[in-house]
Write a protein that holds these residues in place. Structure first.
Motif, PDB file in Angstrom:
ATOM      1  N   ASN A  47      -3.164 -21.193 -16.314  1.00 45.81           N
ATOM      2  CA  ASN A  47      -3.739 -21.185 -14.963  1.00 45.81           C
ATOM      3  C   ASN A  47      -4.245 -22.565 -14.541  1.00 45.81           C
ATOM      4  N   LEU A  48      -3.496 -23.602 -14.862  1.00 47.72           N
ATOM      5  CA  LEU A  48      -3.841 -24.961 -14.437  1.00 47.72           C
ATOM      6  C   LEU A  48      -3.050 -25.316 -13.178  1.00 47.72           C
ATOM      7  N   VAL A  49      -3.749 -25.819 -12.166  1.00 44.84           N
ATOM      8  CA  VAL A  49      -3.111 -26.236 -10.919  1.00 44.84           C
ATOM      9  C   VAL A  49      -3.429 -27.715 -10.708  1.00 44.84           C
ATOM     10  N   SER A  50      -2.410 -28.553 -10.709  1.00 44.26           N
ATOM     11  CA  SER A  50      -2.609 -29.991 -10.550  1.00 44.26           C
ATOM     12  C   SER A  50      -2.696 -30.368  -9.072  1.00 44.26           C
ATOM     13  N   ILE A  51      -3.671 -31.226  -8.730  1.00 39.56           N
ATOM     14  CA  ILE A  51      -3.771 -31.698  -7.347  1.00 39.56           C
ATOM     15  C   ILE A  51      -3.514 -33.203  -7.233  1.00 39.56           C
ATOM     16  N   GLY A  52      -3.209 -33.870  -8.356  1.00 36.75           N
ATOM     17  CA  GLY A  52      -2.916 -35.293  -8.236  1.00 36.75           C
ATOM     18  C   GLY A  52      -3.035 -36.033  -9.550  1.00 36.75           C
ATOM     19  N   ASP A  53      -2.704 -37.320  -9.478  1.00 36.11           N
ATOM     20  CA  ASP A  53      -2.648 -38.189 -10.651  1.00 36.11           C
ATOM     21  C   ASP A  53      -3.153 -39.562 -10.218  1.00 36.11           C
ATOM     22  N   PHE A  54      -4.049 -40.176 -11.006  1.00 38.85           N
ATOM     23  CA  PHE A  54      -4.522 -41.503 -10.620  1.00 38.85           C
ATOM     24  C   PHE A  54      -4.866 -42.353 -11.833  1.00 38.85           C
ATOM     25  N   ASP A  55      -4.836 -43.639 -11.610  1.00 39.15           N
ATOM     26  CA  ASP A  55      -5.223 -44.626 -12.618  1.00 39.15           C
ATOM     27  C   ASP A  55      -6.653 -45.055 -12.302  1.00 39.15           C
ATOM     28  N   PRO A  56      -7.666 -44.615 -13.073  1.00 36.04           N
ATOM     29  CA  PRO A  56      -9.066 -44.903 -12.735  1.00 36.04           C
ATOM     30  C   PRO A  56      -9.438 -46.377 -12.866  1.00 36.04           C
ATOM     31  N   LYS A  57      -8.598 -47.171 -13.489  1.00 36.46           N
ATOM     32  CA  LYS A  57      -8.869 -48.608 -13.554  1.00 36.46           C
ATOM     33  C   LYS A  57      -8.584 -49.278 -12.222  1.00 36.46           C
ATOM     34  N   THR A  58      -7.848 -48.556 -11.348  1.00 39.02           N
ATOM     35  CA  THR A  58      -7.423 -49.123 -10.073  1.00 39.02           C
ATOM     36  C   THR A  58      -7.878 -48.306  -8.873  1.00 39.02           C
ATOM     37  N   PHE A  59      -7.987 -46.981  -9.060  1.00 37.67           N
ATOM     38  CA  PHE A  59      -8.259 -46.102  -7.929  1.00 37.67           C
ATOM     39  C   PHE A  59      -9.463 -45.195  -8.169  1.00 37.67           C
ATOM     40  N   THR A  60     -10.042 -44.756  -7.061  1.00 32.32           N
ATOM     41  CA  THR A  60     -11.094 -43.737  -7.058  1.00 32.32           C
ATOM     42  C   THR A  60     -10.588 -42.540  -6.266  1.00 32.32           C
ATOM     43  N   ALA A  61     -10.816 -41.342  -6.799  1.00 31.14           N
ATOM     44  CA  ALA A  61     -10.344 -40.109  -6.167  1.00 31.14           C
ATOM     45  C   ALA A  61     -11.448 -39.464  -5.338  1.00 31.14           C
ATOM     46  N   ARG A  98      -0.351 -32.027   7.929  1.00 29.49           N
ATOM     47  CA  ARG A  98      -0.108 -33.008   6.879  1.00 29.49           C
ATOM     48  C   ARG A  98      -0.633 -34.373   7.325  1.00 29.49           C
ATOM     49  N   GLN A  99      -0.928 -35.208   6.325  1.00 29.16           N
ATOM     50  CA  GLN A  99      -1.411 -36.561   6.584  1.00 29.16           C
ATOM     51  C   GLN A  99      -0.778 -37.475   5.549  1.00 29.16           C
ATOM     52  N   HIS A 100      -0.230 -38.604   5.974  1.00 30.15           N
ATOM     53  CA  HIS A 100       0.581 -39.427   5.077  1.00 30.15           C
ATOM     54  C   HIS A 100      -0.186 -39.978   3.888  1.00 30.15           C
ATOM     55  N   ASP A 101      -1.508 -40.161   4.013  1.00 26.44           N
ATOM     56  CA  ASP A 101      -2.277 -40.751   2.913  1.00 26.44           C
ATOM     57  C   ASP A 101      -3.200 -39.725   2.253  1.00 26.44           C
ATOM     58  N   MET A 102      -2.796 -38.469   2.293  1.00 25.91           N
ATOM     59  CA  MET A 102      -3.518 -37.392   1.611  1.00 25.91           C
ATOM     60  C   MET A 102      -2.529 -36.492   0.890  1.00 25.91           C
ATOM     61  N   SER A 103      -3.001 -35.892  -0.182  1.00 28.79           N
ATOM     62  CA  SER A 103      -2.254 -34.845  -0.869  1.00 28.79           C
ATOM     63  C   SER A 103      -2.968 -33.524  -0.586  1.00 28.79           C
ATOM     64  N   ILE A 104      -2.216 -32.459  -0.324  1.00 28.82           N
ATOM     65  CA  ILE A 104      -2.810 -31.179   0.071  1.00 28.82           C
ATOM     66  C   ILE A 104      -2.284 -30.077  -0.837  1.00 28.82           C
ATOM     67  N   GLU A 105      -3.208 -29.324  -1.438  1.00 28.62           N
ATOM     68  CA  GLU A 105      -2.864 -28.209  -2.308  1.00 28.62           C
ATOM     69  C   GLU A 105      -3.570 -26.956  -1.806  1.00 28.62           C
ATOM     70  N   GLN A 106      -2.816 -25.867  -1.613  1.00 30.27           N
ATOM     71  CA  GLN A 106      -3.392 -24.597  -1.179  1.00 30.27           C
ATOM     72  C   GLN A 106      -3.081 -23.531  -2.211  1.00 30.27           C
ATOM     73  N   HIS A 107      -4.123 -22.750  -2.576  1.00 30.92           N
ATOM     74  CA  HIS A 107      -3.952 -21.716  -3.593  1.00 30.92           C
ATOM     75  C   HIS A 107      -4.595 -20.421  -3.095  1.00 30.92           C
ATOM     76  N   ASN A 108      -3.825 -19.336  -3.079  1.00 28.14           N
ATOM     77  CA  ASN A 108      -4.300 -18.059  -2.568  1.00 28.14           C
ATOM     78  C   ASN A 108      -4.862 -17.173  -3.663  1.00 28.14           C
ATOM     79  N   PHE A 109      -5.993 -16.521  -3.345  1.00 28.75           N
ATOM     80  CA  PHE A 109      -6.553 -15.466  -4.173  1.00 28.75           C
ATOM     81  C   PHE A 109      -6.391 -14.149  -3.404  1.00 28.75           C
ATOM     82  N   GLU A 110      -7.002 -13.072  -3.882  1.00 25.79           N
ATOM     83  CA  GLU A 110      -6.810 -11.772  -3.248  1.00 25.79           C
ATOM     84  C   GLU A 110      -7.340 -11.748  -1.809  1.00 25.79           C
ATOM     85  N   GLN A 111      -8.517 -12.341  -1.602  1.00 31.37           N
ATOM     86  CA  GLN A 111      -9.117 -12.315  -0.281  1.00 31.37           C
ATOM     87  C   GLN A 111      -9.208 -13.690   0.374  1.00 31.37           C
ATOM     88  N   PHE A 112      -9.283 -14.720  -0.442  1.00 31.64           N
ATOM     89  CA  PHE A 112      -9.535 -16.056   0.090  1.00 31.64           C
ATOM     90  C   PHE A 112      -8.423 -17.028  -0.302  1.00 31.64           C
TER      91      PHE A 112
END
Length: 282
Positions: free
Chosen positions: A129-143, A159-173
């Protein structure tokens, strides 16, 4: 038996790091737990090694979680509840009442600027049950991440060109995570920004009333992105102020300041000439 938690991850230095988990109880209540146990509270803009201005500076965090209530007795509103327990036993509770979820919009839950995620608290435990929302190099970037809550089936279709968007559905939310990255070595500390509801009738002017109404009414997908565009500038400013207090000799370099204030990225690992040019100065 309670349903298993869904764990959301950011990959830092090629290692998966769990930043939050979400579990919907049989009652329909959604529990979102932030991976922060053992971390320390910090006065905004101050590094841990600096003397704080409040009694909570450098106090250990025992728990930070949000609960999203179905609020079945209300035709229009849901209650969002933030609970924090400190290592010294102090408890903090904040509430956000919103009509966004039942109106087909999205309610803001929290925004967070993340650390380098090196702390063991972010280690993934056994299980799936792992859902990835991104990958970064902390020596260069801040999330930075904005978390929104909507009803199951309400699609986040902007959508936005400089954003990553992840949507995950549960039973109600439905949980929506917007993530973006700016050029600056990630700090060892994070910064959490929450939302509370204040009656718009208590506003002192029209502008303030509009802000309070927006928080209570929530956002369409495009408006949520616009809101995050503003919040991320604020979070980046906080990170830079904190870094300047911690390493003033580095931040006196105009080139470092210029790079930190450049564009945002939808990934913390851009390739090619852009990445090489950034790393040259960090």
């Amino acid at each position: 038996m309670q349903p298993a938690s869904t764990r959301f991850t950011l990959t830092s230095d090629a290692r998966k790091r769990v930043i939050m988990s979400a579990r919907e109880q049989r009652s329909g209540q959604l529990i979102i737990t932030l991976q922060s146990t053992g971390n320390k509270l910090r006065d905004l803009g101050l590094p841990a090694e600096t003397e704080g201005v409040t009694a909570t500076h450098n106090v250990r965090i025992a728990q930070q979680k949000f609960s999203v209530h179905p609020s079945a007795l209300s035709a229009s509103n849901n209650q969002l509840h933030f609970n924090q327990v400190s290592g010294n036993g102090a408890k903090t509770d904040r509430y956000h009442v919103t009509n966004a979820i039942k109106s087909g919009r999205f309610a803001p839950l929290f925004a967070k600027r993340y650390s380098d995620l090196h702390d063991p608290v972010y280690d993934p435990k056994r299980g799936s049950n792992l859902v990835s929302i991104g990958d970064f190099d902390p020596k260069t970037f801040t999330a930075m991440v904005l978390c929104l809550i909507g009803a199951r089936g309400t699609k986040f279709n902007a959508r936005q060109h400089d954003m990553s968007i992840e949507q995950h559905n549960f039973e109600q939310f439905s949980v929506v995570l917007l993530s973006t990255f700016f050029v600056s070595t990630a700090l060892s500390s994070s910064a959490l920004f929450g939302f509370i509801t204040i009656d718009p009738n208590h506003a002192t002017n029209a502008s303030e009333r509009g802000i309070l109404e927006n928080v209570m009414n929530g956002f369409s997908p495009s408006d949520a992105i616009s809101h995050f565009l503003t919040i991320r500038d604020m979070m980046r400013g906080e990170a830079i102020r904190t870094a300047m207090r911690s390493s003033p000799e580095v931040w006196r370099d105009p080139q470092v300041q210029k790079i930190a204030e450049c564009r945002y990225f939808g990934s913390g690992r851009p390739s090619g000439k852009v990445f090489k040019a950034i790393r040259k100065f960090l």
